[in-house]
Structure formats: structure tokens, C-alpha cells
Design an enzyme around this catalytic site. Structure first.
Site, PDB file in Angstrom:
ATOM      1  N   GLU A  10       0.933  -1.294   0.009  1.00 51.09           N
ATOM      2  CA  GLU A  10       0.160  -0.321  -0.421  1.00 51.09           C
ATOM      3  C   GLU A  10       0.762   1.213  -0.149  1.00 51.09           C
ATOM      4  O   GLU A  10       0.387   2.628  -0.138  1.00 51.09           O
ATOM      5  CB  GLU A  10      -0.573  -0.212   1.077  1.00 51.09           C
ATOM      6  N   TYR A  23      -3.486   4.406   6.438  1.00 56.61           N
ATOM      7  CA  TYR A  23      -2.715   3.645   6.333  1.00 56.61           C
ATOM      8  C   TYR A  23      -1.448   3.079   5.795  1.00 56.61           C
ATOM      9  O   TYR A  23      -0.690   3.347   6.352  1.00 56.61           O
ATOM     10  CB  TYR A  23      -3.504   2.524   6.129  1.00 56.61           C
TER      11      TYR A  23
HETATM   12  N1  GDD Z   1     -12.209  -4.415   1.972  1.00 55.36           N
HETATM   13  C1  GDD Z   1     -13.228  -4.538   0.641  1.00 55.36           C
HETATM   14  N2  GDD Z   1     -14.675  -5.033   0.563  1.00 55.36           N
HETATM   15  N3  GDD Z   1     -12.295  -4.815  -0.933  1.00 55.36           N
HETATM   16  C2  GDD Z   1     -12.512  -4.464  -1.672  1.00 55.36           C
HETATM   17  C3  GDD Z   1     -14.471  -4.454  -1.717  1.00 55.36           C
HETATM   18  C4  GDD Z   1     -15.110  -5.007  -0.678  1.00 55.36           C
HETATM   19  O1  GDD Z   1     -16.611  -5.101  -0.423  1.00 55.36           O
HETATM   20  N4  GDD Z   1     -14.902  -4.485  -2.945  1.00 55.36           N
HETATM   21  C5  GDD Z   1     -14.109  -4.437  -3.847  1.00 55.36           C
HETATM   22  N5  GDD Z   1     -12.485  -4.393  -3.215  1.00 55.36           N
HETATM   23  C6  GDD Z   1     -11.550  -3.740  -3.801  1.00 55.36           C
HETATM   24  C7  GDD Z   1     -10.913  -2.704  -2.498  1.00 55.36           C
HETATM   25  O2  GDD Z   1     -10.666  -1.399  -3.108  1.00 55.36           O
HETATM   26  C8  GDD Z   1      -9.313  -2.689  -3.118  1.00 55.36           C
HETATM   27  O3  GDD Z   1      -9.082  -2.418  -3.941  1.00 55.36           O
HETATM   28  C9  GDD Z   1      -9.346  -4.512  -3.339  1.00 55.36           C
HETATM   29  O4  GDD Z   1     -10.513  -5.394  -3.056  1.00 55.36           O
HETATM   30  C10 GDD Z   1      -8.498  -5.297  -1.943  1.00 55.36           C
HETATM   31  O5  GDD Z   1      -8.899  -4.768  -0.577  1.00 55.36           O
HETATM   32  P1  GDD Z   1      -8.574  -5.441   0.989  1.00 55.36           P
HETATM   33  O6  GDD Z   1      -9.116  -6.561   1.134  1.00 55.36           O
HETATM   34  O7  GDD Z   1      -9.319  -4.035   1.705  1.00 55.36           O
HETATM   35  O8  GDD Z   1      -6.468  -5.585   1.062  1.00 55.36           O
HETATM   36  P2  GDD Z   1      -5.823  -3.800   0.293  1.00 55.36           P
HETATM   37  O9  GDD Z   1      -4.948  -4.255  -0.715  1.00 55.36           O
HETATM   38  O10 GDD Z   1      -6.795  -3.028   0.924  1.00 55.36           O
HETATM   39  O11 GDD Z   1      -5.001  -3.732   1.777  1.00 55.36           O
HETATM   40  C11 GDD Z   1      -4.921  -5.510   2.212  1.00 55.36           C
HETATM   41  O12 GDD Z   1      -3.207  -5.882   1.589  1.00 55.36           O
HETATM   42  C12 GDD Z   1      -2.261  -5.153   2.313  1.00 55.36           C
HETATM   43  C13 GDD Z   1      -1.387  -5.341   1.195  1.00 55.36           C
HETATM   44  O13 GDD Z   1      -0.237  -6.718   2.109  1.00 55.36           O
HETATM   45  C14 GDD Z   1      -4.501  -5.285   3.837  1.00 55.36           C
HETATM   46  O14 GDD Z   1      -4.565  -6.234   4.249  1.00 55.36           O
HETATM   47  C15 GDD Z   1      -3.485  -4.388   4.429  1.00 55.36           C
HETATM   48  O15 GDD Z   1      -3.070  -4.530   6.000  1.00 55.36           O
HETATM   49  C16 GDD Z   1      -1.852  -5.118   3.851  1.00 55.36           C
HETATM   50  O16 GDD Z   1      -1.237  -3.767   3.861  1.00 55.36           O
END
Ligand code: GDD
Length: 312
Positions: free
Chosen positions: A104, A126
Site C-alpha cells: 500500500e 494507512y
Molecule cells: N475490503 C473490501 N471489501 N475490499 C473491496 C470490496 C469490499 O467489499 N470490494 C472491492 N474491494 C477492493 C478494494 O477496493 C481493494 O482495491 C481490494 O478489493 C483489496 O481490498 P482489501 O482486501 O481490503 O485489501 P487492501 O489491498 O486494501 O489491503 C490489504 O493488503 C495490504 C497489502 O498487504 C490489507 O491487509 C492491508 O493491511 C495490507 O497492507
């Protein structure tokens, strides 16, 4: 461990057997010094953070305190307990420190894939807080000669993932629909792409990093990226369902600023650590769906609800 909205401690106790838990809070310097003094560790892994990206807009200051300044407090606890003075005296022994940095920090990328030299453009409070922790870890290595390293981890998943993150939200949603508990799954941006790997592989990389002769930072990821839509399609297909019949996009899950596409270049980790991921995307998604089908069948459809809502 600082509190997020998830009941992680109960979860941890079930997994850890006779491992002893010692209390510490990233907001409280004294508690971290006391914990390090009591445990006298050889290695410290800082995996604690407010880690759910949408929450970091809602509670930006708290995210800065926990996810950013929390790293400073852990490093200071190690420095003080090791007897390293501000004038860089050698100190007693060496506690090795691992910081969980994140893809990120790359945020809005102009270069693909991303490696250790790729510039940062974080897109959320974040990501900004994590960049602070990343640079501070480098700075303590350079200022005090500490063995302090960062793993720039791309998304890593497993059936233990919180239900607010998209992989687990999808695997739980598929299982609920398949078993007849729900009919719909509401998601945000289906076009974002992530480099998703299996968390167990990434923990192995963390241990390898602390076992090196010289401290260094590494990008850890698979080098393969998929859109959220591909994740959704694969997960529903694994359960014999068509996602078009069930997935609804909902603006409540769209972020104020999105990270559109991330993809790792893990060449340095492969060459220097001998690290490679063992599990690919398809296997990961199918494993998570199977785990949630089993969990829900055993719990009568209640599992996952205790994680609460993921809308921001
Ligand atoms: N959470 C979530 N919920 N994400 C969604 C959704 C939903 O309903 N719909 C689409 N997404 C998309 C988000 O917009 C984002 O682009 C992608 O799915 C991934 O979202 P997350 O699973 O919430 O993870 P992240 O990429 O934002 O962050 C995670 O990974 C990072 C890298 O390791 C987290 O674990 C972070 O803490 C971590 O640093």
C-alpha cells in the site's frame, strides 16, 4: 497488541496452544519496554497495526498513532532494552526486528511490477502511516546499527483472514449463498487488481529475513496480479455458482482514493533469501471457499458474523 474491531485474541488463544501471551500496547511506550524486558527476545516481529484500509479514513489520527508511531515505540523499546544509547554505543547483544511494511506504500504506481526501488505514493492514511514506519525502521538501522528490516508485503490471505478484507468477504459470501443462508454479496470496486498470495508463504519470508547475515528490506509477493472480479468469478465457480446472479456493487464500499493495481517483483527475495511462494491464486481461492463451506456447515451459518461490518 493494539485493539482493532476484531476479536483476534480469542482466535489467537485457540491457535497458540501453550505459547505465553504478554500484554503490550502500541500506544503505550512503557508497556512495550516492560514486555521486551520481561521476554528478552532474540527476535521481534511487529505485525500489529490498524490494517483495514477504509478504517484509516474514519480514524486517521488513531491510524497514525498505532500504525505509524507504534513502530517508533517498538523500536525505542528494543533500543532502550538493548542498552543502545542515542550516541550509537554498541549495546548488549542484538534483538532482531521485523517491520510489516506493505505494498500500500506504493499506492498510485507508475512502474509495474514494484520492487525495492519503486517510489512510494500512498493513497490512504494507512499507507502514509506504514511509509513512516518503513522509513523509521531504515533510519534505526542506519542510526544505531540495529538489525531492523522491513518486508514490503503484498496482500497475503488465508482462511484466518478477517471478514472485512475482500478475499475472506468473498469466500464467506460464496459459502453463505451456497448453503442457502444468503442470496446476495455486496462489494465495491471490482476492477482493482491485487497480487494475492498465501499468508503461510509470507511468514516463511519474514523468518528468512531475520535469519540473514546482513539486514535488508525485501518485496514479498507472487508477481501475478488479478482483478477483484477474477477473484469473485473463481470463488463462485468453485462452488458451482454464477457470480452474476449474486454480486451487487455498492458505493458504500468504494474508497475515497483507490489503489488500482499492484504487482510485485520479488526477484531480490528469490535471489538472496531463496524464497518462492508455494501456493498460487487458484489454489488459495478454492482453499478459502472450502474452509468457509466447512466452517459454516459446522456453525449453522453463524461464522464470520462476529467480525462486524466492513463498510466505512
Ligand atoms: N475490503 C473490501 N471489501 N475490499 C473491496 C470490496 C469490499 O467489499 N470490494 C472491492 N474491494 C477492493 C478494494 O477496493 C481493494 O482495491 C481490494 O478489493 C483489496 O481490498 P482489501 O482486501 O481490503 O485489501 P487492501 O489491498 O486494501 O489491503 C490489504 O493488503 C495490504 C497489502 O498487504 C490489507 O491487509 C492491508 O493491511 C495490507 O497492507
Amino acid at each position: 497488541m493494539a485493539g482493532q474491531s476484531n476479536p483476534r485474541v480469542r482466535h489467537l488463544r485457540q491457535l497458540l496452544g501453550d505459547v505465553r501471551l504478554v500484554r503490550g500496547d502500541l500506544l503505550d511506550q512503557g508497556s512495550l519496554i516492560a514486555a521486551v524486558e520481561r521476554v528478552q527476545p532474540d527476535e521481534v516481529y511487529n505485525l500489529a497495526a490498524i490494517s483495514y484500509v477504509p478504517m484509516s479514513w474514519q480514524q486517521a489520527e488513531l491510524t497514525g498513532e498505532v500504525t505509524g508511531l507504534g513502530v517508533l515505540r517498538v523500536l525505542e523499546a528494543i533500543r532502550v532494552c538493548s542498552g543502545i544509547s542515542a550516541s550509537r554505543s554498541p549495546g548488549r547483544g542484538q534483538i532482531r526486528f521485523y517491520q510489516a511494511s506493505t505494498s500500500e506504500m506504493f499506492g498510485q504506481v507508475t512502474v509495474t511490477p514494484q520492487n525495492e526501488q519503486t517510489p512510494f505514493h500512498p493513497r490512504s492514511p494507512y499507507g502514509v502511516a506504514k511509509a513512516y514506519g518503513h522509513f523509521l525502521t531504515q533510519n534505526y538501522r542506519e542510526s544505531y546499527g540495529m538489525f531492523a528490516v522491513s518486508g514490503i508485503m503484498f496482500n497475503h490471505e488465508s482462511p484466518r483472514r478477517g471478514a472485512e478484507f475482500v478475499t475472506r468477504k468473498v469466500s464467506l459470501g460464496v459459502a453463505k449463498i451456497k448453503l442457502g443462508y444468503e442470496r446476495q454479496l455486496r462489494l465495491g470496486n471490482l476492477h482493482a487488481s491485487r497480487d494475492w498470495g498465501f499468508a503461510g508463504d509470507y511468514v516463511r519470508a519474514m523468518q528468512l529475513m531475520l535469519g540473514q547475515d546482513q539486514p535488508a528490506d525485501y518485496v514479498i509477493g507472487t508477481g501475478v496480479t488479478h482483478a477483484v472480479e477474477a477473484l469473485v468469478e473463481r470463488a463462485f465457480r468453485h462452488a458451482g455458482l454464477d457470480w452474476h446472479d449474486h454480486v451487487v456493487t455498492d458505493t458504500a464500499f468504494i474508497r475515497p482514493a483507490e489503489v488500482d493495481r499492484l504487482c510485485a517483483d520479488p526477484a531480490k527475495a528469490r535471489d538472496e533469501l531463496g524464497w518462492e511462494p508455494k501456493m498460487g491464486f487458484e489454489e488459495l481461492v478454492c482453499m478459502m471457499v472450502d474452509a468457509d463451506l466447512e466452517l459454516l456447515a459446522a456453525s449453522g451459518g453463524l461464522a464470520g458474523d462476529s467480525f462486524g461490518t466492513d463498510s466505512w
